[in-house]
Write a protein that holds these residues in place. Structure first.
Motif, PDB file in Angstrom:
ATOM      1  N   VAL A 177       0.830  -1.212   0.000  1.00 23.03           N
ATOM      2  CA  VAL A 177       0.000   0.000   0.000  1.00 23.03           C
ATOM      3  C   VAL A 177       0.866   1.263   0.000  1.00 23.03           C
ATOM      4  N   ASN A 178       2.147   1.081  -0.336  1.00 22.56           N
ATOM      5  CA  ASN A 178       3.069   2.205  -0.516  1.00 22.56           C
ATOM      6  C   ASN A 178       3.244   3.025   0.763  1.00 22.56           C
ATOM      7  N   LYS A 179       3.451   2.319   1.870  1.00 21.17           N
ATOM      8  CA  LYS A 179       3.680   2.990   3.145  1.00 21.17           C
ATOM      9  C   LYS A 179       4.863   2.340   3.853  1.00 21.17           C
ATOM     10  N   ARG A 180       5.424   3.051   4.795  1.00 20.05           N
ATOM     11  CA  ARG A 180       6.516   2.515   5.591  1.00 20.05           C
ATOM     12  C   ARG A 180       5.977   2.114   6.961  1.00 20.05           C
ATOM     13  N   LEU A 181       6.617   1.128   7.564  1.00 17.18           N
ATOM     14  CA  LEU A 181       6.160   0.584   8.838  1.00 17.18           C
ATOM     15  C   LEU A 181       7.014   1.124   9.983  1.00 17.18           C
ATOM     16  N   VAL A 182       6.333   1.583  11.038  1.00 12.97           N
ATOM     17  CA  VAL A 182       7.010   2.081  12.233  1.00 12.97           C
ATOM     18  C   VAL A 182       6.605   1.215  13.424  1.00 12.97           C
ATOM     19  N   LEU A 183       7.588   0.670  14.125  1.00 14.36           N
ATOM     20  CA  LEU A 183       7.329  -0.067  15.358  1.00 14.36           C
ATOM     21  C   LEU A 183       7.472   0.884  16.538  1.00 14.36           C
ATOM     22  N   CYS A 184       6.466   0.900  17.399  1.00 16.08           N
ATOM     23  CA  CYS A 184       6.475   1.750  18.595  1.00 16.08           C
ATOM     24  C   CYS A 184       6.637   0.842  19.812  1.00 16.08           C
ATOM     25  N   HIS A 185       7.833   0.791  20.352  1.00 10.40           N
ATOM     26  CA  HIS A 185       8.138  -0.085  21.483  1.00 10.40           C
ATOM     27  C   HIS A 185       7.941   0.709  22.772  1.00 10.40           C
ATOM     28  N   VAL A 186       6.891   0.347  23.525  1.00 14.21           N
ATOM     29  CA  VAL A 186       6.553   1.065  24.756  1.00 14.21           C
ATOM     30  C   VAL A 186       7.111   0.297  25.943  1.00 14.21           C
ATOM     31  N   GLY A 187       8.054   0.908  26.634  1.00 15.07           N
ATOM     32  CA  GLY A 187       8.706   0.249  27.758  1.00 15.07           C
ATOM     33  C   GLY A 187       7.993   0.524  29.068  1.00 15.07           C
ATOM     34  N   ALA A 188       7.715  -0.538  29.828  1.00 14.47           N
ATOM     35  CA  ALA A 188       7.105  -0.409  31.156  1.00 14.47           C
ATOM     36  C   ALA A 188       7.412  -1.676  31.936  1.00 14.47           C
ATOM     37  N   ASP A 189       7.883  -1.515  33.186  1.00 13.22           N
ATOM     38  CA  ASP A 189       8.136  -2.702  33.995  1.00 13.22           C
ATOM     39  C   ASP A 189       6.826  -3.176  34.624  1.00 13.22           C
ATOM     40  N   ASP A 190       6.891  -4.276  35.363  1.00 11.15           N
ATOM     41  CA  ASP A 190       5.674  -4.863  35.930  1.00 11.15           C
ATOM     42  C   ASP A 190       4.956  -3.901  36.872  1.00 11.15           C
ATOM     43  N   THR A 191       5.725  -3.162  37.668  1.00 14.65           N
ATOM     44  CA  THR A 191       5.121  -2.218  38.612  1.00 14.65           C
ATOM     45  C   THR A 191       4.402  -1.100  37.873  1.00 14.65           C
ATOM     46  N   GLN A 192       5.041  -0.563  36.843  1.00 14.02           N
ATOM     47  CA  GLN A 192       4.419   0.499  36.054  1.00 14.02           C
ATOM     48  C   GLN A 192       3.175  -0.007  35.337  1.00 14.02           C
TER      49      GLN A 192
END
Length: 231
Positions: A177-192
């Motif tokens: 579909v003529n688009k680029r892919l962005v991965l959004c890695h959201v960091g959070a530990d177990d407590t958060q």
């Protein structure tokens, strides 16, 4: 736009829906942010194209908002009132709305963190559901155009990493579909992660680390060009 003059949306059955036509127009127009997706007003939530909605004699459409953009509109931009089943006419509080959205979708806090990061980076963020992604990203300047990127949200603490097969499927679709892919890695530990579901989770979510990675797929044409250049 603030207070009782803001458009009204109802949160029912996991859906955030705007029904009043003047409110639909106020939020969905491109110059006003192009928020939400037009759907049929029969309760089936069937998507409706802008061309079909504008046709003479067309039935009125509702506007379906994603949880992330609805929360952003209501409590960051103050452009929306969200009514929960038990809320008064003034709309739900930010805390009550956050808890309700978290109960509706376990991914909501992480998607919201990614949404806020992408908006702060200057993107116009819309639903990417029709492309099998979390978000479709548009340039915030200029007129209505096609999205240039698709975004996938990865919640580090609660989700397994994408397999290579799954990643390749997303990359291939993005390329088609003529688009680029962005991965959004959201960091959070177990407590958060546990605290994210509470009424004060929005402030915590916006402080989470969000790493963005653009993934380029293999292009036969590009590869052929590179090989030709080496000959």
């Amino acid at each position: 736009m603030s207070g009782l003059s803001a458009p009204v949306a109802a949160f029912e059955g996991g859906q955030v829906v705007v029904r009043r036509q003047e409110h639909v127009r106020a939020l969905n127009r491109w110059e006003h942010g192009a928020h939400g997706e037009l759907v049929t007003s029969d309760g089936a939530f069937t998507p409706v194209s802008h061309r079909a909605a504008a046709a003479e004699g067309a039935d009125p459409c509702w506007l379906q908002l994603g949880l992330t953009e609805a929360y952003h509109l209501a409590f960051v931009q103050n452009r929306l009132r969200i009514l929960l089943a038990a809320s008064a006419g003034d709309g739900a509080t930010a805390g009550d709305c956050w808890v309700a959205f978290c109960q509706s979708s376990a991914r909501f806090p992480h998607e919201y963190a990614a949404y806020q990061r992408l908006v702060s980076d200057g993107w116009r963020v819309r639903s990417g559901l029709s492309f099998g992604a979390d978000f479709a990203l548009y340039s915030a300047v200029g007129g209505r155009e096609h999205a240039s990127h698709l975004a996938l949200v990865q919640a580090a603490a609660t989700e397994a990493p994408l397999t290579w097969r799954a990643l390749q499927s997303h990359v291939r679709l993005s390329h088609q579909v003529n688009k680029r892919l962005v991965l959004c890695h959201v960091g959070a530990d177990d407590t958060q992660s546990a605290a994210l579901n509470g009424s004060g989770g929005a402030e915590l979510a916006t402080a989470l680390s969000v790493a963005l990675l653009t993934v380029n797929g293999w292009s036969p044409a590009r590869a052929h060009g590179e090989e030709s250049a080496l000959e």
